[in-house]
Motif scaffolding. Structure first.
Motif, short mmCIF file in Angstrom:
data_model
loop_
_atom_site.label_atom_id
_atom_site.label_comp_id
_atom_site.label_asym_id
_atom_site.label_seq_id
_atom_site.Cartn_x
_atom_site.Cartn_y
_atom_site.Cartn_z
N GLY A 1 0.30 -0.90 -0.36
CA GLY A 1 -0.38 0.04 -0.64
C GLY A 1 1.04 1.59 0.04
O GLY A 1 0.40 1.93 -0.44
N TYR A 2 2.05 1.46 -0.22
CA TYR A 2 2.98 2.19 0.29
C TYR A 2 4.11 2.24 -1.13
O TYR A 2 4.62 3.98 -0.87
CB TYR A 2 3.60 2.16 1.83
N LEU A 3 3.72 1.75 -1.83
CA LEU A 3 4.42 1.07 -3.43
C LEU A 3 3.74 2.96 -4.14
O LEU A 3 2.34 3.28 -4.00
CB LEU A 3 3.49 0.64 -4.11
N ARG A 4 4.88 3.96 -4.44
CA ARG A 4 3.50 5.09 -5.03
C ARG A 4 4.37 5.41 -6.53
O ARG A 4 5.08 5.78 -6.63
CB ARG A 4 4.58 6.11 -4.20
N LEU A 5 3.75 4.68 -7.05
CA LEU A 5 4.13 4.00 -8.32
C LEU A 5 4.32 5.29 -9.94
O LEU A 5 4.49 5.75 -10.37
CB LEU A 5 4.07 3.26 -9.69
N ASP A 6 3.02 6.33 -9.01
CA ASP A 6 2.74 7.51 -9.49
C ASP A 6 3.35 8.73 -9.30
O ASP A 6 4.19 9.54 -10.43
CB ASP A 6 1.85 8.26 -8.70
N ALA A 7 4.70 8.48 -8.54
CA ALA A 7 6.22 9.91 -8.67
C ALA A 7 7.40 8.94 -9.71
O ALA A 7 7.76 9.75 -10.54
CB ALA A 7 6.67 9.19 -7.11
N PHE A 8 7.01 7.79 -10.53
CA PHE A 8 7.77 7.35 -11.08
C PHE A 8 7.72 7.99 -12.58
O PHE A 8 7.78 8.55 -13.03
CB PHE A 8 8.31 5.99 -11.26
N ASP A 9 6.07 8.29 -12.87
CA ASP A 9 5.39 8.77 -13.64
C ASP A 9 5.39 10.30 -13.77
O ASP A 9 5.51 10.70 -14.94
CB ASP A 9 4.09 8.09 -13.35
N ARG A 10 5.75 11.08 -13.02
CA ARG A 10 6.26 12.39 -12.65
C ARG A 10 7.21 12.31 -12.97
O ARG A 10 7.66 13.32 -13.76
CB ARG A 10 5.43 12.97 -10.85
N MET A 11 8.32 11.92 -12.66
CA MET A 11 9.05 12.37 -13.49
C MET A 11 9.82 11.54 -14.54
O MET A 11 10.07 12.44 -15.81
CB MET A 11 10.60 11.50 -12.51
N LEU A 12 8.88 10.87 -15.47
CA LEU A 12 9.38 10.50 -16.40
C LEU A 12 8.25 11.42 -17.39
O LEU A 12 8.76 12.11 -17.97
CB LEU A 12 8.09 8.84 -16.77
N GLU A 13 7.07 12.06 -16.91
CA GLU A 13 6.52 13.40 -17.93
C GLU A 13 7.63 14.61 -17.69
O GLU A 13 7.33 15.07 -18.34
CB GLU A 13 5.69 13.50 -17.01
N GLY A 14 8.28 14.84 -16.63
CA GLY A 14 8.50 15.81 -16.49
C GLY A 14 10.14 15.69 -17.78
O GLY A 14 10.53 16.90 -18.09
N HIS A 15 10.06 14.87 -18.06
CA HIS A 15 11.38 14.36 -19.29
C HIS A 15 10.92 14.39 -20.84
O HIS A 15 11.45 13.12 -21.36
CB HIS A 15 12.58 13.80 -19.15
N VAL A 16 10.11 14.17 -20.76
CA VAL A 16 8.95 13.98 -22.14
C VAL A 16 9.98 14.70 -22.78
O VAL A 16 10.30 15.86 -23.10
CB VAL A 16 7.93 14.29 -21.88
#
Length: 280
Positions: free
Chosen positions: A265-280
Protein backbone atom coordinates in the motif's frame (compact mmCIF):
# COMPACT_ATOMS: atom_id res chain seq x y z
CA UNK A 1 13.02 0.27 38.62
CA UNK A 2 16.76 0.16 39.26
CA UNK A 3 18.74 1.64 42.14
CA UNK A 4 22.33 2.86 41.67
CA UNK A 5 24.65 3.98 44.49
CA UNK A 6 27.56 6.39 44.14
CA UNK A 7 30.98 5.54 45.53
CA UNK A 8 30.18 7.08 48.90
CA UNK A 9 26.84 5.25 49.00
CA UNK A 10 25.31 8.49 50.29
CA UNK A 11 22.81 8.84 47.45
CA UNK A 12 20.55 6.39 45.68
CA UNK A 13 19.55 7.21 42.10
CA UNK A 14 16.20 5.89 40.95
CA UNK A 15 15.91 4.89 37.30
CA UNK A 16 12.58 4.34 35.61
CA UNK A 17 12.39 2.84 32.12
CA UNK A 18 9.44 2.80 29.74
CA UNK A 19 8.93 1.81 26.13
CA UNK A 20 8.97 4.71 23.66
CA UNK A 21 6.80 2.84 21.14
CA UNK A 22 3.23 1.91 21.97
CA UNK A 23 2.16 -1.67 22.57
CA UNK A 24 0.21 -1.56 19.30
CA UNK A 25 3.32 -0.54 17.35
CA UNK A 26 5.38 -3.33 18.90
CA UNK A 27 2.69 -5.93 18.24
CA UNK A 28 2.32 -4.84 14.60
CA UNK A 29 6.08 -5.18 14.14
CA UNK A 30 6.04 -8.72 15.57
CA UNK A 31 3.00 -9.66 13.49
CA UNK A 32 4.67 -8.50 10.27
CA UNK A 33 7.84 -10.43 11.17
CA UNK A 34 5.74 -13.54 11.89
CA UNK A 35 4.10 -13.24 8.47
CA UNK A 36 7.54 -13.30 6.89
CA UNK A 37 8.01 -9.64 5.99
CA UNK A 38 11.63 -8.64 5.56
CA UNK A 39 13.49 -5.60 6.88
CA UNK A 40 11.35 -5.36 10.00
CA UNK A 41 12.79 -2.86 12.48
CA UNK A 42 14.81 -4.64 15.14
CA UNK A 43 15.94 -1.77 17.36
CA UNK A 44 14.31 -1.02 20.70
CA UNK A 45 13.69 2.50 22.04
CA UNK A 46 13.22 3.33 25.72
CA UNK A 47 12.73 6.54 27.66
CA UNK A 48 14.85 6.44 30.80
CA UNK A 49 14.08 8.80 33.69
CA UNK A 50 16.93 9.53 36.10
CA UNK A 51 16.32 11.90 38.99
CA UNK A 52 13.43 13.53 37.17
CA UNK A 53 15.31 13.95 33.88
CA UNK A 54 14.36 12.00 30.74
CA UNK A 55 16.85 10.46 28.31
CA UNK A 56 16.38 8.29 25.24
CA UNK A 57 18.11 4.93 24.84
CA UNK A 58 18.17 3.20 21.46
CA UNK A 59 19.36 -0.40 21.38
CA UNK A 60 20.30 -1.57 17.89
CA UNK A 61 20.53 -5.11 16.59
CA UNK A 62 24.30 -4.82 16.24
CA UNK A 63 27.13 -2.64 17.52
CA UNK A 64 28.30 -1.56 14.05
CA UNK A 65 25.01 0.21 13.30
CA UNK A 66 25.04 1.88 16.70
CA UNK A 67 28.60 3.11 16.07
CA UNK A 68 27.63 4.63 12.71
CA UNK A 69 24.68 6.48 14.20
CA UNK A 70 26.80 7.72 17.10
CA UNK A 71 29.44 9.05 14.69
CA UNK A 72 26.77 10.91 12.77
CA UNK A 73 25.29 12.43 15.91
CA UNK A 74 28.75 13.54 17.02
CA UNK A 75 29.50 15.16 13.64
CA UNK A 76 26.17 16.99 13.63
CA UNK A 77 26.22 17.94 17.28
CA UNK A 78 26.33 21.70 16.64
CA UNK A 79 23.70 21.72 13.91
CA UNK A 80 20.72 21.34 16.26
CA UNK A 81 19.22 18.83 13.82
CA UNK A 82 19.28 15.90 16.26
CA UNK A 83 19.29 15.31 20.01
CA UNK A 84 22.69 15.61 21.64
CA UNK A 85 24.66 12.38 21.92
CA UNK A 86 25.23 11.37 25.53
CA UNK A 87 26.93 8.01 25.21
CA UNK A 88 27.59 5.15 22.84
CA UNK A 89 28.29 1.74 24.32
CA UNK A 90 28.25 -1.49 22.28
CA UNK A 91 24.83 -1.61 20.60
CA UNK A 92 23.32 1.23 22.68
CA UNK A 93 23.11 4.92 21.81
CA UNK A 94 21.93 7.37 24.49
CA UNK A 95 20.71 10.86 23.57
CA UNK A 96 18.97 13.76 25.26
CA UNK A 97 15.19 13.62 25.38
CA UNK A 98 13.78 16.52 23.35
CA UNK A 99 10.69 18.18 24.79
CA UNK A 100 8.23 19.98 22.56
CA UNK A 101 5.43 19.16 20.16
CA UNK A 102 5.08 17.47 16.81
CA UNK A 103 5.04 19.87 13.84
CA UNK A 104 1.84 20.58 11.94
CA UNK A 105 2.74 20.54 8.22
CA UNK A 106 -0.31 22.67 7.44
CA UNK A 107 0.97 25.52 9.60
CA UNK A 108 3.22 28.01 7.69
CA UNK A 109 5.61 28.48 10.61
CA UNK A 110 5.97 24.73 11.12
CA UNK A 111 6.55 24.26 7.40
CA UNK A 112 9.33 26.84 7.55
CA UNK A 113 10.92 24.95 10.46
CA UNK A 114 10.86 21.65 8.54
CA UNK A 115 12.39 23.29 5.47
CA UNK A 116 15.07 24.88 7.63
CA UNK A 117 15.90 21.43 9.06
CA UNK A 118 17.07 20.17 5.67
CA UNK A 119 18.98 23.37 4.97
CA UNK A 120 20.85 22.99 8.27
CA UNK A 121 21.45 19.29 7.67
CA UNK A 122 22.71 19.53 4.09
CA UNK A 123 24.92 22.57 4.68
CA UNK A 124 27.17 20.84 7.23
CA UNK A 125 30.88 21.30 6.55
CA UNK A 126 31.56 17.56 6.55
CA UNK A 127 29.66 17.23 3.24
CA UNK A 128 32.11 16.67 0.38
CA UNK A 129 31.82 16.60 -3.38
CA UNK A 130 32.60 13.10 -4.62
CA UNK A 131 32.95 11.52 -8.05
CA UNK A 132 31.97 8.05 -6.79
CA UNK A 133 28.56 7.69 -8.39
CA UNK A 134 28.95 4.35 -10.15
CA UNK A 135 27.93 2.26 -7.14
CA UNK A 136 24.71 4.24 -6.72
CA UNK A 137 23.94 3.99 -10.42
CA UNK A 138 24.46 0.22 -10.35
CA UNK A 139 22.11 -0.04 -7.38
CA UNK A 140 19.46 1.91 -9.28
CA UNK A 141 19.65 -0.57 -12.16
CA UNK A 142 19.41 -3.54 -9.78
CA UNK A 143 16.43 -2.05 -7.96
CA UNK A 144 14.56 -1.39 -11.21
CA UNK A 145 15.28 -4.95 -12.37
CA UNK A 146 13.94 -6.30 -9.07
CA UNK A 147 10.73 -4.28 -9.42
CA UNK A 148 10.21 -5.84 -12.86
CA UNK A 149 10.77 -9.35 -11.49
CA UNK A 150 8.10 -8.90 -8.80
CA UNK A 151 5.64 -7.31 -11.28
CA UNK A 152 5.65 -3.87 -9.70
CA UNK A 153 6.96 -2.28 -12.91
CA UNK A 154 6.57 -3.51 -16.47
CA UNK A 155 9.74 -3.89 -18.49
CA UNK A 156 8.93 -0.95 -20.76
CA UNK A 157 8.49 1.56 -17.96
CA UNK A 158 11.56 0.21 -16.13
CA UNK A 159 13.58 0.66 -19.30
CA UNK A 160 12.48 4.28 -19.58
CA UNK A 161 13.42 4.88 -15.93
CA UNK A 162 16.81 3.22 -16.41
CA UNK A 163 17.48 5.46 -19.40
CA UNK A 164 16.39 8.50 -17.40
CA UNK A 165 18.79 7.51 -14.64
CA UNK A 166 21.67 7.39 -17.12
CA UNK A 167 20.81 10.85 -18.47
CA UNK A 168 20.39 12.40 -15.03
CA UNK A 169 23.45 10.79 -13.46
CA UNK A 170 25.89 13.61 -12.56
CA UNK A 171 29.66 13.45 -12.81
CA UNK A 172 30.10 14.54 -9.20
CA UNK A 173 27.80 14.53 -6.18
CA UNK A 174 27.67 15.98 -2.70
CA UNK A 175 28.03 13.29 -0.03
CA UNK A 176 27.28 13.69 3.69
CA UNK A 177 24.75 12.79 6.38
CA UNK A 178 21.07 12.42 5.49
CA UNK A 179 17.86 11.83 7.41
CA UNK A 180 15.86 9.25 5.49
CA UNK A 181 12.62 9.03 7.50
CA UNK A 182 11.45 12.66 7.74
CA UNK A 183 7.81 11.99 8.62
CA UNK A 184 6.16 14.68 10.73
CA UNK A 185 5.83 12.25 13.66
CA UNK A 186 9.62 11.84 13.69
CA UNK A 187 10.23 15.51 14.50
CA UNK A 188 9.80 17.60 17.61
CA UNK A 189 9.57 21.38 17.52
CA UNK A 190 11.80 22.75 20.23
CA UNK A 191 10.76 26.38 20.17
CA UNK A 192 10.93 27.22 16.46
CA UNK A 193 13.55 24.57 15.66
CA UNK A 194 12.67 21.19 14.14
CA UNK A 195 14.67 18.37 15.75
CA UNK A 196 14.69 14.89 14.21
CA UNK A 197 14.15 12.41 17.04
CA UNK A 198 14.21 9.13 15.10
CA UNK A 199 18.02 8.95 15.24
CA UNK A 200 18.14 5.47 13.73
CA UNK A 201 17.16 7.07 10.39
CA UNK A 202 20.41 9.08 10.31
CA UNK A 203 22.63 7.68 7.55
CA UNK A 204 25.98 8.70 6.22
CA UNK A 205 28.13 9.33 4.43
CA UNK A 206 25.65 8.89 1.55
CA UNK A 207 24.73 10.75 -1.62
CA UNK A 208 22.65 13.67 -0.36
CA UNK A 209 19.04 13.92 -1.49
CA UNK A 210 17.22 10.76 -0.40
CA UNK A 211 15.79 12.38 2.73
CA UNK A 212 14.57 15.40 0.81
CA UNK A 213 13.04 13.10 -1.82
CA UNK A 214 11.11 11.20 0.86
CA UNK A 215 9.91 14.48 2.33
CA UNK A 216 8.57 15.43 -1.09
CA UNK A 217 6.84 12.06 -1.30
CA UNK A 218 5.25 12.08 2.16
CA UNK A 219 4.78 15.74 3.14
CA UNK A 220 1.65 17.63 2.02
CA UNK A 221 3.91 20.26 0.45
CA UNK A 222 7.05 20.15 -1.68
CA UNK A 223 10.10 21.62 0.09
CA UNK A 224 12.56 20.80 -2.69
CA UNK A 225 12.93 24.10 -4.53
CA UNK A 226 13.31 26.27 -1.43
CA UNK A 227 15.80 23.91 0.22
CA UNK A 228 17.97 23.62 -2.89
CA UNK A 229 17.86 27.35 -3.64
CA UNK A 230 18.87 28.33 -0.11
CA UNK A 231 21.68 25.79 -0.04
CA UNK A 232 23.10 27.07 -3.33
CA UNK A 233 22.64 30.81 -2.72
CA UNK A 234 23.55 30.99 0.96
CA UNK A 235 26.03 28.17 1.53
CA UNK A 236 27.55 27.21 -1.83
CA UNK A 237 26.08 23.71 -1.68
CA UNK A 238 24.51 23.33 -5.11
CA UNK A 239 22.67 20.01 -4.99
CA UNK A 240 20.44 20.87 -7.94
CA UNK A 241 22.51 18.92 -10.52
CA UNK A 242 22.08 15.72 -8.48
CA UNK A 243 18.61 16.24 -6.98
CA UNK A 244 16.49 14.47 -9.63
CA UNK A 245 18.92 11.57 -9.95
CA UNK A 246 19.02 11.16 -6.17
CA UNK A 247 15.22 11.23 -6.12
CA UNK A 248 14.99 8.52 -8.78
CA UNK A 249 17.49 6.35 -6.89
CA UNK A 250 15.48 6.87 -3.71
CA UNK A 251 12.16 5.98 -5.35
CA UNK A 252 13.50 2.71 -6.76
CA UNK A 253 15.01 1.68 -3.42
CA UNK A 254 11.93 2.83 -1.50
CA UNK A 255 9.59 0.71 -3.63
CA UNK A 256 11.91 -2.28 -3.31
CA UNK A 257 11.91 -1.88 0.48
CA UNK A 258 8.11 -1.72 0.61
CA UNK A 259 7.86 -4.96 -1.35
CA UNK A 260 10.32 -6.69 0.97
CA UNK A 261 8.56 -5.27 4.03
CA UNK A 262 5.18 -6.54 2.86
CA UNK A 263 3.74 -3.01 2.54
CA UNK A 264 2.33 -2.81 -1.01
CA UNK A 265 0.00 0.00 0.00
CA UNK A 266 3.00 2.32 0.33
CA UNK A 267 4.13 1.89 -3.29
CA UNK A 268 4.09 5.24 -5.12
CA UNK A 269 4.36 4.40 -8.79
CA UNK A 270 2.81 7.77 -9.63
CA UNK A 271 6.08 9.37 -8.52
CA UNK A 272 7.90 7.44 -11.26
CA UNK A 273 5.35 8.66 -13.80
CA UNK A 274 5.80 12.24 -12.61
CA UNK A 275 9.53 12.01 -13.21
CA UNK A 276 9.09 10.53 -16.66
CA UNK A 277 6.54 13.17 -17.64
CA UNK A 278 9.00 15.87 -16.65
CA UNK A 279 11.46 14.60 -19.24
CA UNK A 280 9.23 13.83 -22.21
Amino acid sequence: MTALCNRNESMVTRIRVRQANSLGQRLRRRWRAWRGAGMVKSHAVHIVRIEGLDFKRVTFGDSATAAKVARGLKHLGRSGCFPQLLMHHASQVWVDFVAGRAPRPGDPADRAALIDFFVRLYRQPDATCSSQVSAQQERLQRDLAFLVRVDVLDAGRAGLLAGLGERLCPDRVWVGYDYVDPLAKNFILSGTTAVAIDVEALLGPVVLGAGLAKARLRWPFDPTREVLTRLADDFGRDLRPQAEWAELCFLAEYCKQKVLQGKPGYLRLDAFDRMLEGHV
